[in-house]
Structures are given as C-alpha cells and as structure tokens.
Scaffold this active site. Structure first.
Site, PDB file in Angstrom:
ATOM      1  N   ASN A  37     -69.051  31.473 -69.445  1.00  0.00           N
ATOM      2  CA  ASN A  37     -69.462  32.813 -69.059  1.00  0.00           C
ATOM      3  C   ASN A  37     -70.967  32.773 -68.831  1.00  0.00           C
ATOM      4  O   ASN A  37     -71.701  32.314 -69.697  1.00  0.00           O
ATOM      5  CB  ASN A  37     -69.096  33.791 -70.193  1.00  0.00           C
ATOM      6  CG  ASN A  37     -69.365  35.228 -69.826  1.00  0.00           C
ATOM      7  OD1 ASN A  37     -69.740  35.525 -68.698  1.00  0.00           O
ATOM      8  ND2 ASN A  37     -69.163  36.123 -70.777  1.00  0.00           N
ATOM      9  N   GLY A  38     -71.403  33.229 -67.659  1.00  0.00           N
ATOM     10  CA  GLY A  38     -72.841  33.210 -67.379  1.00  0.00           C
ATOM     11  C   GLY A  38     -73.105  32.552 -66.036  1.00  0.00           C
ATOM     12  O   GLY A  38     -72.197  32.376 -65.218  1.00  0.00           O
TER      13      GLY A  38
END
Ligand code: F6R
Length: 596
Positions: A97-98
């Site tokens: 995530n990111g």
C-alpha cells in the site's frame, strides 16, 4: 485506498483473509487478491472486481494456515488482473500500500541485472528489489534486508511479504502508510486497520515508520534499525468499529440518520467540557488543514471561530499546504481535520509544521490513527466508524467540535455565555430529527435526471453548499458547482438557461437579503430554484423567486451549519439512489486516502 491483510496461525487462513478483505472494502478498491502457502508453494489468486469475484476463484477449503491479501486501488498501471496484488518476483510474494516514488530508477537498474517485469506497477519493482537484496544476502536476515531497502526506497509503503522458503512467517515493513498487527492466541493478523480483524482479536500493535515486523503464529517481533523493540499492545472496543447496516439500505443513510444520536453523545462528552484545559488564547495565528469534506469542515471552523476571534484564521487544502510557502512560528496552532486520521497529505503537513515548532491539534475520528498519534493534542470526534465513502456524520462531528472551539474563544473574550447557548445544543438532536423527517421526494424527482446542478450560498452558507455539491458529485456523478451568490454575475451566470437547476441555502442573517437578490437573478433567466431556508429569517420572500422551498428550523448560529447540511446530504443520497448508483462505494473513490 488499498487494503492489506495477513494471517498466520493454526486455523485455515483463507476464510480469515477473505473476511479481512471484506472488512476493508469500505476503503475503496478495484481489484483483490490473496497469496497462501499450498503444498510448500505460494499460490496467488487475484482478480479485478469485488471480493465476491475473488471468492469465485478461490477454494476456501484449501488447508493452509498462512497467507496475505490485498484490495488494490490503482495508482500505477491500469485496473487489470496482472497489475493487481499480490505480486511475485523470485522468492518474494508481496502486497503493498503506497507509492514507490523512485520505482522507474530502480526498475532500470533491475532490468540491467536481468530482472523482467510483467506489470506496470511500482509494487512489482519493490518486490523485485527485495528479492534482489534477499538473493544477495549471505545471512538471509530479513531485518538486515529490509533495513537496506529503507535506505533505497523513496515514497510511502506498507509492505507485507511471504518468502518462498520460509513457511511459517510473514514479514512487514512500513513508512508513511498504516499497518497494524493483531495479536491472537496462537495466531496473529496483519492489516491496514483494525476493522479487518476486530471480530477475532481486540489486541493489536501499531507498526511505526521505519519499523520491521516478523510475524509467526506464536510471536510478533518488531525491529527498529537492528534493535528488537517493544511496541505497546493496545486494545480496542468492538463498538468503536461499528455494527452492520441494520435496517438501512446503505451505510450512508444509516450514518446520516445517526447524526441526531451523535450530537446527543457529543453534548454529553464535550458540552460541560473537557476542552476547558485547552488554552487556545495563547496562539497568534491558526492554520486549519484538511482534504475534501474535512477541508470544508475547516472552513466552517474558520467562520465560526472568526466570529469571536481577533485575528484571521486560515484554512488550507492539505495537498497544497504541504508544498506552498507557509508563514508559521511557535505561536501558530495548526489544526488538522481528518476522519480517518490517515490521509497522506494531511499527515505530511503535520510533519512539516512540527519541524517549524508549531503546536498541532488533531480533530480526528479514528482512535489511535497516525494523525491522532502524531499531533500534540487530539480531540476525537466520536462519530463511530464511518463506512460509506461519502463522509456525513464525521463532517457533522467535526463542525460540532469547531463550534465548541469558537464558543471557547467567545467565552474567553467575554462576548458569549455558556448558559446562553447550552439549551440550543440540547435541542439540536430533536431539530436534526425534524430535518431528517422532511420529505425530499419532489426535489429528487426534479433533479435526478439533470446533467448539472448549481449550488448557491453566501458567507458560511457558501461552505455548506460546497459540501452539498461535493456530496452529490461523488455519489450521484452529476456534475455540480457551488458558487458564492455574488460571484455568479462575474462569469458563471452565462451558464444559466431555462430549467437550469439551482439549489440555494439561505440561513445566514447578514447575507440573506443579498442571496435572495442573487436567486432572483437566476430565476429571471429561467432557472428552476430550490430554496433551503431557515424558518426565522426576517426577510420577505417573493413566491415567484423559487419553485420549491424546504424550510429548516433555526438554532444558534454556532450550530446552524449542523442542521443546514442534513437536507443537502439527504438530497445527494436520494438522487444517487434514484440513479441506481453504488452509493456506499462510489466509482474511483477510496475512503482512506493514504497516498498523495
Ligand atoms: C468526501 C470525503 C473526502 C474526505 C477526504 C479526507 O465525502 O469523504 O473528501 O473528507 O478524503 O479524508 P479524512 O477526513 O479521512 O482525512
């Protein structure tokens, strides 16, 4: 935005991964996938679409007790099966995530080293780089490998990986994106937020930036640099994570209806107040930051506090504020408004201003979220979990807190007494119920087929219609714009033609006569006008200047914006419903925006 889950324990992992992903659905996603160990091999199943689509391609009875899962909200690369997570390169299987900002640079280096890429994602590069470090490590020590990666990776990342030859551990690392580890009995969980595992355990550890976790069924070890450290084990009450939809058709409707009880709860917590120990008078400047609806709440806060304050209060969109020139010092209070407490831009602003020596206050809903933990002081908005992507009750609770801060300023300047206003707060829940009970059918019937809408307001009412306009855009996909009444004739009035639909809010005493003139201007050009108007205004309304009128009750000006937003929320909801939209999960949107 993307959601991560992981499970390692004695039970069958797949049902837990699926259940966890379902709980994270509210964050918004376009594809989903899981990886699990099956006969000593890591298997991956992933698909574009909903968790229900993933379930169709997964056999939940496969006896595996370790796995990771992901809901993807596309950032790099199209929404397709190949780009969805998990990704696998060499020995490493990853969910992320990111955003890895230097992925192109790293990709070029890895290509030269012989790595080949199947996807357009930054995550596959991240995975390949970890594999490269792993292959070149003589010790295969994951702490050392992740620490090497921290030195190279730029951007934000919560990373969860399985390693081919290690069948009993999941590894995690994080920077600027949330990751939490749930502690069970002979089983442990990993997730982007606690809601994913709350029905199985209420004990958890937050991973902080630049930390590494090694998670097995019997142990969770957290490392910072090379040192084993002890992060606090926290507990959460299941009530903080909310119940189901109950009798409501959508979470959004449930959350709109919860607002009356919410105000009652906030009155009991804050009205006699534990905000008393917060000395706001020592500041010489106040900056409020937030995104979207939280930004609108900040604007309401500005209007309310400036009524009694003797300096201007500035409100900024966090994604701009984080890069613009700012004028702050150690007498500046920076107030961050955030439902999720995880919004990447708001968080980045806080990190920036803390370095400048400013005091920070968070008006935050999610307990123990990153923003709640980073600010000097947090006021929780106590709205309970908000599942619908479109924010409603969280906004109301944010402006409620601002009304109390304004009241505090007013009391300190001697211009208002608490006794004068308490009764207004106490009658607010009932007034909210009255507004909830208004019939919006005629309004909805008129506007649901429109291609565009105009919202008009002046002064603080302008902020409310900005929020109303955002609501209708995000869930019904009707293009709409909010304008200050006086601004129309500087350009936009050229768009008004016969039957253009204009929704106008009139509650502000000072500008009510002016906005009525503006409404007459659009009416004269053929617009269809829906007036939302406070019942006690001392003005004459010509019945020819509107087509429909919704009358809302009056209350003290500090809390009038709470009543004003409810018709606008309900109109957006019912219009979206009539258009058959996916109200709780509008297209392209994510609940928690953890990338910039
Ligand atoms: C709109 C909406 C968003 C959020 C924004 C900030 O209905 O929900 O505009 O308000 O993404 O999110 P938080 O408040 O979590 O920082």
């Amino acid at each position: 935005m993307c959601g991560i889950v992981g499970y390692v324990g004695k039970k069958n992992a797949i049902p837990y991964l699926i259940q966890g992903l379902r709980k994270l659905e509210y964050r918004g996603y376009d594809s989903a996938g899981i990886a699990y160990l099956d006969n000593n091999k890591i298997e991956i199943k992933k698909t574009v679409g909903r968790i229900s689509d993933l379930e169709k391609i997964v056999n939940i009875n496969i006896p595996t007790n370790i796995g990771i899962g992901h809901t993807r909200w596309a950032t790099h690369g199209k929404v397709n099966n190949t780009n969805s997570h998990p990704h696998q390169v060499g020995d490493i299987t990853i969910v992320h995530n990111g955003i890895l900002e230097n992925y192109q640079e790293l990709k070029n280096e890895l290509l030269k080293l012989g790595y080949k890429f199947k996807t357009e994602t930054d995550t596959e590069v991240l995975c390949a780089y970890i594999d490269y470090e792993y292959k070149n490590s003589s010790t295969k020590d994951m702490v050392e490998i992740f620490n090497n990666c921290f030195k190279v990776f730029k951007g934000s990342y919560a990373v969860t990986i399985m390693v081919a030859s290690i069948s009993d551990k999941i590894f995690v690392m994080k920077k600027d994106n949330p990751l939490v580890i749930g502690i069970g009995e002979s089983e442990n969980y990993i997730a982007s937020d606690v809601s994913a595992f709350i029905s199985n355990t209420c004990k958890f550890i937050y991973l902080e930036d630049m930390q590494i976790g090694i998670v097995s069924s019997s142990d969770v070890s957290i490392y910072q640099e090379n040192k084993l450290i002890n992060n606090d084990i926290k507990t959460i009450n299941i009530d903080d994570v909310g119940n189901g939809k109950e009798e409501y058709e959508h979470y959004m409707l449930k959350e709109i209806y919860e607002q009356s009880n919410l105000i009652e709860k906030l009155n009991s917590i804050y009205l006699n107040s534990n905000l008393d120990d917060f000395d706001i008078s020592k500041y010489t400047s106040i900056h409020i930051i937030g995104c979207g609806t939280a930004y609108h709440a900040g604007l309401i806060g500005k209007y309310l506090m400036e009524k009694y304050n003797d300096f201007e209060i500035n409100v900024y969109i966090a994604s701009e504020y984080r890069y613009q020139k700012i004028f702050v010092n150690d007498k500046t209070l920076v107030i961050a408004v955030s439902q999720s407490g995880e919004t990447a831009d708001t968080l980045a602003c806080l990190k920036r201003v803390k370095k400048c020596g400013c005091d920070t206050l968070g008006i935050v809903n999610v307990k123990n979220s990153t923003i709640a933990r980073i600010v000097d002081r947090v006021i929780y908005t106590m709205a309970g979990q908000e599942i619908a992507v479109a924010s409603t009750k969280a906004y109301t609770s944010q402006i409620y807190i601002f009304s109390l801060l304004a009241l505090k300023i007013g009391i300190s300047k001697g211009v208002i007494n608490k006794e004068d206003i308490t009764s207004y707060y106490n009658e607010l829940p009932q007034l909210i119920n009255n507004v909830l009970n208004i019939n919006y059918d005629r309004v909805v019937k008129k506007i649901f087929n429109n291609e565009y809408l105009f919202y008009l307001g002046r002064n603080i009412d302008y902020v409310s219609v900005m929020e109303g306009s955002l609501k209708i855009k995000e869930i019904s996909y009707i293009h709409s714009e909010a304008y200050q009444g006086g601004e129309l004739k500087h350009g936009t009035i050229s768009l008004i033609e016969k039957d253009s639909c204009v929704i106008s809010l009139v509650s502000n005493e000072e500008t009510s006569a002016k906005i009525i003139s503006n409404i007459k201007e659009v009416k004269a050009r053929g617009a269809y006008v829906i007036l939302i108007i406070k019942d006690s205004l001392n003005i004459n309304i010509d019945i020819n200047c509107y087509d429909q009128m919704i009358i809302i009750p009056s209350v003290h000006e500090l809390i009038q914006p709470i009543l004003n937003i409810i018709p606008l929320q309900l109109i957006a909801y019912y219009v979206a419903k009539k258009r058959g939209c996916d109200i709780d999960k509008p297209r392209n949107l994510a609940k928690s925006v953890t990338v910039e």
